[in-house]
Design an enzyme around this catalytic site. Structure first.
Site, PDB file in Angstrom:
ATOM      1  N   HIS A  56       0.837  -1.187   0.000  1.00  0.00           N
ATOM      2  CA  HIS A  56       0.000   0.000   0.000  1.00  0.00           C
ATOM      3  C   HIS A  56       0.879   1.246   0.000  1.00  0.00           C
ATOM      4  O   HIS A  56       2.105   1.157   0.086  1.00  0.00           O
ATOM      5  CB  HIS A  56      -0.930  -0.019   1.210  1.00  0.00           C
ATOM      6  CG  HIS A  56      -1.936  -1.131   1.164  1.00  0.00           C
ATOM      7  ND1 HIS A  56      -2.845  -1.359   2.170  1.00  0.00           N
ATOM      8  CD2 HIS A  56      -2.190  -2.086   0.223  1.00  0.00           C
ATOM      9  CE1 HIS A  56      -3.605  -2.394   1.861  1.00  0.00           C
ATOM     10  NE2 HIS A  56      -3.217  -2.855   0.687  1.00  0.00           N
ATOM     11  N   GLU A  58       1.203   3.855   2.197  1.00  0.00           N
ATOM     12  CA  GLU A  58       1.782   4.433   3.405  1.00  0.00           C
ATOM     13  C   GLU A  58       3.154   3.868   3.782  1.00  0.00           C
ATOM     14  O   GLU A  58       4.070   4.661   4.077  1.00  0.00           O
ATOM     15  CB  GLU A  58       0.815   4.277   4.594  1.00  0.00           C
ATOM     16  CG  GLU A  58      -0.539   4.940   4.398  1.00  0.00           C
ATOM     17  CD  GLU A  58      -1.582   3.997   3.829  1.00  0.00           C
ATOM     18  OE1 GLU A  58      -2.764   4.177   4.135  1.00  0.00           O
ATOM     19  OE2 GLU A  58      -1.188   3.068   3.070  1.00  0.00           O
ATOM     20  N   ARG A 190      -8.535   3.641 -21.459  1.00  0.00           N
ATOM     21  CA  ARG A 190      -8.358   2.197 -21.263  1.00  0.00           C
ATOM     22  C   ARG A 190      -7.271   1.917 -20.224  1.00  0.00           C
ATOM     23  O   ARG A 190      -7.425   1.041 -19.371  1.00  0.00           O
ATOM     24  CB  ARG A 190      -7.969   1.532 -22.587  1.00  0.00           C
ATOM     25  CG  ARG A 190      -9.062   1.476 -23.629  1.00  0.00           C
ATOM     26  CD  ARG A 190      -8.556   0.795 -24.888  1.00  0.00           C
ATOM     27  NE  ARG A 190      -9.584   0.735 -25.922  1.00  0.00           N
ATOM     28  CZ  ARG A 190      -9.401   0.216 -27.124  1.00  0.00           C
ATOM     29  NH1 ARG A 190      -8.210  -0.284 -27.448  1.00  0.00           N
ATOM     30  NH2 ARG A 190     -10.394   0.191 -27.998  1.00  0.00           N
ATOM     31  N   THR A 202     -20.497  -6.130 -30.978  1.00  0.00           N
ATOM     32  CA  THR A 202     -19.261  -5.384 -31.219  1.00  0.00           C
ATOM     33  C   THR A 202     -18.076  -6.330 -31.320  1.00  0.00           C
ATOM     34  O   THR A 202     -17.190  -6.157 -32.169  1.00  0.00           O
ATOM     35  CB  THR A 202     -19.035  -4.359 -30.087  1.00  0.00           C
ATOM     36  OG1 THR A 202     -20.068  -3.377 -30.131  1.00  0.00           O
ATOM     37  CG2 THR A 202     -17.687  -3.676 -30.226  1.00  0.00           C
ATOM     38  N   ASP A 206     -16.663  -5.820 -35.051  1.00  0.00           N
ATOM     39  CA  ASP A 206     -15.451  -4.998 -35.050  1.00  0.00           C
ATOM     40  C   ASP A 206     -14.188  -5.815 -34.807  1.00  0.00           C
ATOM     41  O   ASP A 206     -13.092  -5.375 -35.138  1.00  0.00           O
ATOM     42  CB  ASP A 206     -15.548  -3.911 -33.971  1.00  0.00           C
ATOM     43  CG  ASP A 206     -16.683  -2.934 -34.233  1.00  0.00           C
ATOM     44  OD1 ASP A 206     -17.270  -2.985 -35.319  1.00  0.00           O
ATOM     45  OD2 ASP A 206     -16.976  -2.126 -33.335  1.00  0.00           O
ATOM     46  N   LEU A 210      -8.945  -4.304 -27.918  1.00  0.00           N
ATOM     47  CA  LEU A 210      -9.208  -3.650 -26.628  1.00  0.00           C
ATOM     48  C   LEU A 210      -7.970  -3.604 -25.738  1.00  0.00           C
ATOM     49  O   LEU A 210      -8.057  -3.752 -24.522  1.00  0.00           O
ATOM     50  CB  LEU A 210     -10.372  -4.332 -25.888  1.00  0.00           C
ATOM     51  CG  LEU A 210     -11.723  -4.353 -26.617  1.00  0.00           C
ATOM     52  CD1 LEU A 210     -12.787  -5.002 -25.738  1.00  0.00           C
ATOM     53  CD2 LEU A 210     -12.164  -2.948 -27.031  1.00  0.00           C
ATOM     54  N   ARG A 213      -2.607   0.934 -26.624  1.00  0.00           N
ATOM     55  CA  ARG A 213      -1.561   1.130 -27.626  1.00  0.00           C
ATOM     56  C   ARG A 213      -1.006   2.554 -27.518  1.00  0.00           C
ATOM     57  O   ARG A 213      -1.136   3.377 -28.419  1.00  0.00           O
ATOM     58  CB  ARG A 213      -2.108   0.846 -29.026  1.00  0.00           C
ATOM     59  CG  ARG A 213      -2.582  -0.594 -29.184  1.00  0.00           C
ATOM     60  CD  ARG A 213      -2.923  -0.978 -30.606  1.00  0.00           C
ATOM     61  NE  ARG A 213      -4.088  -0.314 -31.137  1.00  0.00           N
ATOM     62  CZ  ARG A 213      -5.344  -0.722 -30.927  1.00  0.00           C
ATOM     63  NH1 ARG A 213      -5.594  -1.760 -30.150  1.00  0.00           N
ATOM     64  NH2 ARG A 213      -6.361  -0.075 -31.475  1.00  0.00           N
ATOM     65  N   GLU A 296     -17.140   0.259 -24.133  1.00  0.00           N
ATOM     66  CA  GLU A 296     -16.874   0.683 -25.507  1.00  0.00           C
ATOM     67  C   GLU A 296     -17.784  -0.069 -26.470  1.00  0.00           C
ATOM     68  O   GLU A 296     -17.393  -0.392 -27.585  1.00  0.00           O
ATOM     69  CB  GLU A 296     -15.399   0.457 -25.861  1.00  0.00           C
ATOM     70  CG  GLU A 296     -14.439   1.348 -25.094  1.00  0.00           C
ATOM     71  CD  GLU A 296     -13.069   1.407 -25.745  1.00  0.00           C
ATOM     72  OE1 GLU A 296     -12.994   1.512 -26.986  1.00  0.00           O
ATOM     73  OE2 GLU A 296     -12.077   1.337 -24.998  1.00  0.00           O
ATOM     74  N   GLY A 298     -21.593  -0.755 -28.561  1.00  0.00           N
ATOM     75  CA  GLY A 298     -22.355  -0.028 -29.555  1.00  0.00           C
ATOM     76  C   GLY A 298     -23.600   0.605 -28.975  1.00  0.00           C
ATOM     77  O   GLY A 298     -23.815   0.633 -27.754  1.00  0.00           O
TER      78      GLY A 298
END
Length: 364
Positions: A56, A58, A190, A202, A206, A210, A213, A296, A298
């Site tokens: 963590h 701290e 992303r 999608t 497509d 995902l 880049r 992301e 449609g």
């Protein structure tokens, strides 16, 4: 809770700023920022929750300060944890450090801490001041707060819309609507998310990857999630071909689990007619440590998520391209801006990204 002094707010904001770029990297843990400051106002140590969630924030900040932490102030964006996990409770390290004062951005909503650390610090003679409803703290920890308080991730939708109000071409999927600046901005969103969510349509039309880049951020690997329907997804999709570098999960109605067993990890939830219940789907993500989800998908998935009241923030990217005949409207309910207003969303930001316009809406 004492009122925060202007200097306290400045140091807390500084702690939040150093933590912000690491959202999406700390697994199920909140992305906490911590700064140790001397009585003279000099920074003695700083820390951010590490990749994967441990350690963590701290302990590294206090270790950097060393003995100089004695009598100093620790500024931390969230109440230090009070429970054993893979590491000891941070509150014990804070007490052992010798700091005289702790300023927390918010009380931890996790029932294992939830004010217990604050009480423990005060019992040890440490002065504690806690912020309340600070906008920059709420933004930094929105995913963690959402899962703890509502049992669902903080859900942000992003949709690119053409000048004539379309998102793609029927049966052909995605078309280039925005330019390189908007595309780089999308990849940054992303990189900061725990998961990226699309619908089965999608995923098929497509065939997206995902992934992130952006130079220097290619290692960011948010979970890729497909909300599946009645029909099995082809195992040749890019989402399944690159699982070694980035995991993919398919959420399906429990009775339809069999066809998706070979596609990454399968998550079965309640549903109807072969379609998963969307509230159950996002609750399942929250139970797996997903605090922030970027949608992301449609027009159809976005409409369904808006109908279900699941979306918390909506990014509308408007390009100058016209799609024309055969285009798929951004929503089946008239104009998207009007629909968002009817559902209680207001504009919180509007700015240009190259030749495109970004408008961000949040629920009132």
């Amino acid at each position: 809770m004492s009122e925060l002094a202007p200097a306290d707010l400045r140091w807390l904001e500084a702690a939040a700023r150093i933590a912000m770029p690491y959202r999406g990297t700390t697994a199920e843990n909140p992305t906490v920022g911590a700064i140790v400051v001397s009585p003279q106002g000099r920074v003695l140590g700083r820390g951010v929750t590490a990749c994967g969630g441990r350690p963590h924030a701290e302990p590294p900040a206090l270790a950097m300060a060393g003995e100089a932490a004695i009598g100093a102030t620790l500024y931390v964006t969230l109440e230090p944890c009070n429970h054993w996990g893979k590491t000891p409770p941070c509150v014990d390290a804070v007490i052992a450090s010798g700091v005289a004062r702790v300023v927390c951005g918010a009380t931890d909503p996790d029932s294992r801490t939830a004010g217990l650390s604050i009480a423990k610090l005060r019992a040890a003679g440490i002065d504690v001041t806690v912020g309340e409803n600070l906008a920059f703290i709420e933004r930094l920890h929105e995913g963690f707060f959402s899962t703890a308080r509502r049992g669902k991730p903080f859900v942000t939708a992003k949709l690119a819309v053409s000048r004539d109000g379309m998102v793609g071409i029927a049966d052909k999927g995605n078309v280039a609507i925005t330019g390189p600046e908007a595309q780089r901005w999308t990849h940054m969103q992303r990189a900061l998310a725990d998961a990226i969510v699309v619908g089965a349509a999608t995923a098929r039309l497509d065939n997206p990857r995902l992934n992130v880049r952006l130079s220097g951020l290619e290692a960011r690997a948010p979970l890729r999630v497909v909300i599946s329907g009645r029909t099995a997804l082809p195992d040749t999709l890019n989402l399944f071909a690159t699982q070694a570098a980035q995991a993919t999960a398919v959420i399906a109605e429990t009775s339809k689990m069999e066809p998706v067993q070979s596609h990454g990890s399968a998550i079965g939830v309640a549903g109807r007619d072969g379609r998963p219940d969307l509230r159950a789907a996002f609750a399942a993500l929250a139970s797996r440590g997903i605090g922030s989800a970027l949608v992301e998908g449609g027009a159809s998935l976005n409409d369904s998520l808006l109908d279900a009241g699941i979306i918390d923030r909506f990014h509308l990217l408007e390009g100058d391209v016209e799609i024309g005949i055969g285009g798929v409207p951004a929503t089946a309910h008239g104009k998207l801006r009007e629909r968002l207003a009817q559902l209680g969303f207001s504009v919180v930001e509007s700015r240009a990204l190259g030749c495109d316009m970004l408008t961000t809406f949040e629920k009132d």
